[in-house]
Design a protein around this motif. Structure first.
Motif, PDB file in Angstrom:
ATOM      1  N   VAL A  45      12.235  78.790  12.398  1.00  0.00           N
ATOM      2  CA  VAL A  45      12.037  77.401  11.985  1.00  0.00           C
ATOM      3  C   VAL A  45      11.773  76.515  13.201  1.00  0.00           C
ATOM      4  O   VAL A  45      10.865  75.685  13.204  1.00  0.00           O
ATOM      5  CB  VAL A  45      13.253  76.883  11.192  1.00  0.00           C
ATOM      6  CG1 VAL A  45      13.144  75.376  10.966  1.00  0.00           C
ATOM      7  CG2 VAL A  45      13.348  77.589   9.851  1.00  0.00           C
ATOM      8  N   VAL A  46      12.564  76.687  14.248  1.00  0.00           N
ATOM      9  CA  VAL A  46      12.362  75.901  15.465  1.00  0.00           C
ATOM     10  C   VAL A  46      10.971  76.168  16.048  1.00  0.00           C
ATOM     11  O   VAL A  46      10.271  75.240  16.473  1.00  0.00           O
ATOM     12  CB  VAL A  46      13.455  76.206  16.507  1.00  0.00           C
ATOM     13  CG1 VAL A  46      13.130  75.527  17.835  1.00  0.00           C
ATOM     14  CG2 VAL A  46      14.815  75.737  16.012  1.00  0.00           C
ATOM     15  N   THR A  47      10.573  77.421  16.053  1.00  0.00           N
ATOM     16  CA  THR A  47       9.249  77.783  16.558  1.00  0.00           C
ATOM     17  C   THR A  47       8.157  77.097  15.751  1.00  0.00           C
ATOM     18  O   THR A  47       7.172  76.579  16.305  1.00  0.00           O
ATOM     19  CB  THR A  47       9.053  79.301  16.519  1.00  0.00           C
ATOM     20  OG1 THR A  47      10.047  79.922  17.353  1.00  0.00           O
ATOM     21  CG2 THR A  47       7.670  79.701  17.016  1.00  0.00           C
ATOM     22  N   GLU A  48       8.336  77.063  14.423  1.00  0.00           N
ATOM     23  CA  GLU A  48       7.345  76.426  13.563  1.00  0.00           C
ATOM     24  C   GLU A  48       7.309  74.916  13.783  1.00  0.00           C
ATOM     25  O   GLU A  48       6.228  74.301  13.785  1.00  0.00           O
ATOM     26  CB  GLU A  48       7.645  76.752  12.097  1.00  0.00           C
ATOM     27  CG  GLU A  48       7.376  78.202  11.743  1.00  0.00           C
ATOM     28  CD  GLU A  48       7.682  78.516  10.287  1.00  0.00           C
ATOM     29  OE1 GLU A  48       8.050  77.577   9.540  1.00  0.00           O
ATOM     30  OE2 GLU A  48       7.552  79.682   9.892  1.00  0.00           O
ATOM     31  N   ILE A  49       8.461  74.309  13.964  1.00  0.00           N
ATOM     32  CA  ILE A  49       8.507  72.868  14.227  1.00  0.00           C
ATOM     33  C   ILE A  49       7.780  72.548  15.522  1.00  0.00           C
ATOM     34  O   ILE A  49       6.979  71.608  15.597  1.00  0.00           O
ATOM     35  CB  ILE A  49       9.963  72.365  14.267  1.00  0.00           C
ATOM     36  CG1 ILE A  49      10.578  72.384  12.864  1.00  0.00           C
ATOM     37  CG2 ILE A  49      10.040  70.957  14.860  1.00  0.00           C
ATOM     38  CD1 ILE A  49      12.048  72.038  12.828  1.00  0.00           C
ATOM     39  N   LYS A  50       8.051  73.336  16.563  1.00  0.00           N
ATOM     40  CA  LYS A  50       7.378  73.109  17.849  1.00  0.00           C
ATOM     41  C   LYS A  50       5.869  73.275  17.712  1.00  0.00           C
ATOM     42  O   LYS A  50       5.092  72.488  18.280  1.00  0.00           O
ATOM     43  CB  LYS A  50       7.916  74.072  18.902  1.00  0.00           C
ATOM     44  CG  LYS A  50       9.317  73.750  19.400  1.00  0.00           C
ATOM     45  CD  LYS A  50       9.736  74.739  20.487  1.00  0.00           C
ATOM     46  CE  LYS A  50      11.076  74.384  21.090  1.00  0.00           C
ATOM     47  NZ  LYS A  50      11.475  75.340  22.161  1.00  0.00           N
ATOM     48  N   ALA A  51       5.432  74.274  16.975  1.00  0.00           N
ATOM     49  CA  ALA A  51       4.000  74.484  16.785  1.00  0.00           C
ATOM     50  C   ALA A  51       3.378  73.333  16.007  1.00  0.00           C
ATOM     51  O   ALA A  51       2.272  72.870  16.324  1.00  0.00           O
ATOM     52  CB  ALA A  51       3.761  75.809  16.054  1.00  0.00           C
ATOM     53  N   TYR A  52       4.079  72.839  15.002  1.00  0.00           N
ATOM     54  CA  TYR A  52       3.577  71.731  14.185  1.00  0.00           C
ATOM     55  C   TYR A  52       3.394  70.465  15.024  1.00  0.00           C
ATOM     56  O   TYR A  52       2.395  69.757  14.893  1.00  0.00           O
ATOM     57  CB  TYR A  52       4.562  71.479  13.047  1.00  0.00           C
ATOM     58  CG  TYR A  52       4.305  70.216  12.251  1.00  0.00           C
ATOM     59  CD1 TYR A  52       3.155  70.069  11.475  1.00  0.00           C
ATOM     60  CD2 TYR A  52       5.234  69.177  12.255  1.00  0.00           C
ATOM     61  CE1 TYR A  52       2.933  68.913  10.737  1.00  0.00           C
ATOM     62  CE2 TYR A  52       5.020  68.021  11.530  1.00  0.00           C
ATOM     63  CZ  TYR A  52       3.870  67.895  10.761  1.00  0.00           C
ATOM     64  OH  TYR A  52       3.662  66.750  10.034  1.00  0.00           O
ATOM     65  N   TYR A  53       4.341  70.198  15.929  1.00  0.00           N
ATOM     66  CA  TYR A  53       4.251  69.016  16.791  1.00  0.00           C
ATOM     67  C   TYR A  53       3.398  69.262  18.039  1.00  0.00           C
ATOM     68  O   TYR A  53       3.135  68.331  18.791  1.00  0.00           O
ATOM     69  CB  TYR A  53       5.641  68.557  17.221  1.00  0.00           C
ATOM     70  CG  TYR A  53       6.384  67.780  16.162  1.00  0.00           C
ATOM     71  CD1 TYR A  53       6.197  66.409  16.009  1.00  0.00           C
ATOM     72  CD2 TYR A  53       7.285  68.415  15.309  1.00  0.00           C
ATOM     73  CE1 TYR A  53       6.883  65.698  15.042  1.00  0.00           C
ATOM     74  CE2 TYR A  53       7.975  67.713  14.339  1.00  0.00           C
ATOM     75  CZ  TYR A  53       7.772  66.343  14.203  1.00  0.00           C
ATOM     76  OH  TYR A  53       8.444  65.642  13.237  1.00  0.00           O
ATOM     77  N   GLY A  54       2.978  70.489  18.275  1.00  0.00           N
ATOM     78  CA  GLY A  54       2.186  70.794  19.461  1.00  0.00           C
ATOM     79  C   GLY A  54       2.993  70.600  20.727  1.00  0.00           C
ATOM     80  O   GLY A  54       2.587  69.905  21.657  1.00  0.00           O
ATOM     81  N   ASP A  55       4.152  71.232  20.766  1.00  0.00           N
ATOM     82  CA  ASP A  55       5.128  71.017  21.835  1.00  0.00           C
ATOM     83  C   ASP A  55       4.555  71.255  23.228  1.00  0.00           C
ATOM     84  O   ASP A  55       3.922  72.272  23.493  1.00  0.00           O
ATOM     85  CB  ASP A  55       6.321  71.950  21.612  1.00  0.00           C
ATOM     86  CG  ASP A  55       7.422  71.738  22.632  1.00  0.00           C
ATOM     87  OD1 ASP A  55       8.010  70.649  22.634  1.00  0.00           O
ATOM     88  OD2 ASP A  55       7.683  72.668  23.425  1.00  0.00           O
ATOM     89  N   THR A  56       4.794  70.271  24.102  1.00  0.00           N
ATOM     90  CA  THR A  56       4.503  70.435  25.518  1.00  0.00           C
ATOM     91  C   THR A  56       5.744  70.001  26.294  1.00  0.00           C
ATOM     92  O   THR A  56       6.530  69.195  25.812  1.00  0.00           O
ATOM     93  CB  THR A  56       3.300  69.585  25.967  1.00  0.00           C
ATOM     94  OG1 THR A  56       3.586  68.196  25.737  1.00  0.00           O
ATOM     95  CG2 THR A  56       2.044  69.977  25.198  1.00  0.00           C
ATOM     96  N   VAL A  57       5.905  70.540  27.488  1.00  0.00           N
ATOM     97  CA  VAL A  57       7.069  70.219  28.316  1.00  0.00           C
ATOM     98  C   VAL A  57       6.581  69.775  29.681  1.00  0.00           C
ATOM     99  O   VAL A  57       5.792  70.479  30.328  1.00  0.00           O
ATOM    100  CB  VAL A  57       8.020  71.423  28.452  1.00  0.00           C
ATOM    101  CG1 VAL A  57       9.274  71.026  29.228  1.00  0.00           C
ATOM    102  CG2 VAL A  57       8.402  71.980  27.082  1.00  0.00           C
TER     103      VAL A  57
END
Length: 269
Positions: A45-57
């Motif tokens: 779920v966390v992985t999917e949330i990050k992918a949905y938001y286009g996570d960058t650090v």
């Protein structure tokens, strides 16, 4: 904010797994899974949330959502529909169906929009990642007082456009009154031009709740927000549009049309 909610990650899991449980957003958490196979894996779920938001650090370890993300694209679609609706409303004054507020029907009511703050105008994504989706009032208060949240993609442009075209802007949040100053400053830094002053920015005040809220310090989110919108309309406004990321931001009436912003990170009843 402060928010009464289940652990954010659990709520996000329920949101992703709603089709498995057969429940809607307004009743998340009411179903009991009979097997672990009915429960989405938290790591996934966390992985999917990050992918949905286009996570960058960035170099400081701060998480940002991407303007090219699915989240940004979905928000842009909602904002486009909202702007078209507002344009149409301004062209055809008096065709709204507010609660007797009289916009455009000879009673002189002024058009207004009401916007929630967290994940409607300001994005909590970095905070949620920073605390591992484990919201607490203390960590949230520290974050709000020491860091600025980024704007929800495109919302400053929409809000500023509405203000420039004669629509009064009100912000309505569950954040506590004690967070007024940093919240006001963050909205300005994020690019919102309409004044988030005391007359246009409503925060929850449990110590001295306003007289227009019969529920006082015990208001549910719906009672607090709908009651505040009723108060705004009593001041001579017609709320032509109400924006929020939670269904509880939008329920209870006192708004001609509602616009739901996406938020898979947590659920607030």
């Amino acid at each position: 904010m402060p928010r009464t909610r289940a652990l954010a990650l659990t709520a996000a899991t329920l949101a992703v797994g709603a089709t498995l449980y057969g429940i809607g957003g307004a009743s998340a958490g009411n179903s009991v899974p009979r097997s672990d196979q009915q429960i989405p894996n938290l790591t996934n779920v966390v992985t999917e949330i990050k992918a949905y938001y286009g996570d960058t650090v960035d170099a400081a370890g701060e998480h940002d959502a991407s303007p090219q993300s699915s989240y940004a694209q979905q928000v842009a679609g909602i904002e486009s529909k909202a702007k078209d609706y507002l344009k149409d409303t301004l062209r055809h004054e008096g065709h709204g169906n507010g609660h007797g507020s009289g916009y455009g029907n000879g009673h002189g009511a002024k058009p207004a929009i009401v916007l929630d703050v967290d994940d409607t105008t300001l994005l909590t994504y970095n905070y949620e990642l920073e605390v591992g989706f484990n919201y607490t009032p203390a960590t949230n208060d520290t974050y709000i007082r020491t860091k600025n949240m980024a704007p929800v993609f495109g919302m400053p442009d929409l809000v500023n456009w509405a203000s420039d075209h004669g629509i009064t802007v009100f912000f309505l949040t569950g954040r506590p009154e004690a967070q007024r100053d940093p919240s006001t400053a963050n909205l300005a830094v994020a690019g919102y031009k309409p004044a988030a002053d005391a007359a246009h920015f409503f925060l929850k005040n449990k110590t001295s709740p306003p007289a227009y809220l019969p529920c006082g310090a015990t208001c549910t989110t719906v009672e607090y927000k709908a009651g505040t919108r009723k108060h705004i309309e009593s001041l001579g406004y017609d709320i032509v549009a109400n924006f929020g990321d939670q269904y509880s931001d939008l329920e209870g009436g006192y708004g001609d049309k509602t616009f739901k912003l996406p938020n898979p990170m947590y659920f607030l009843p």
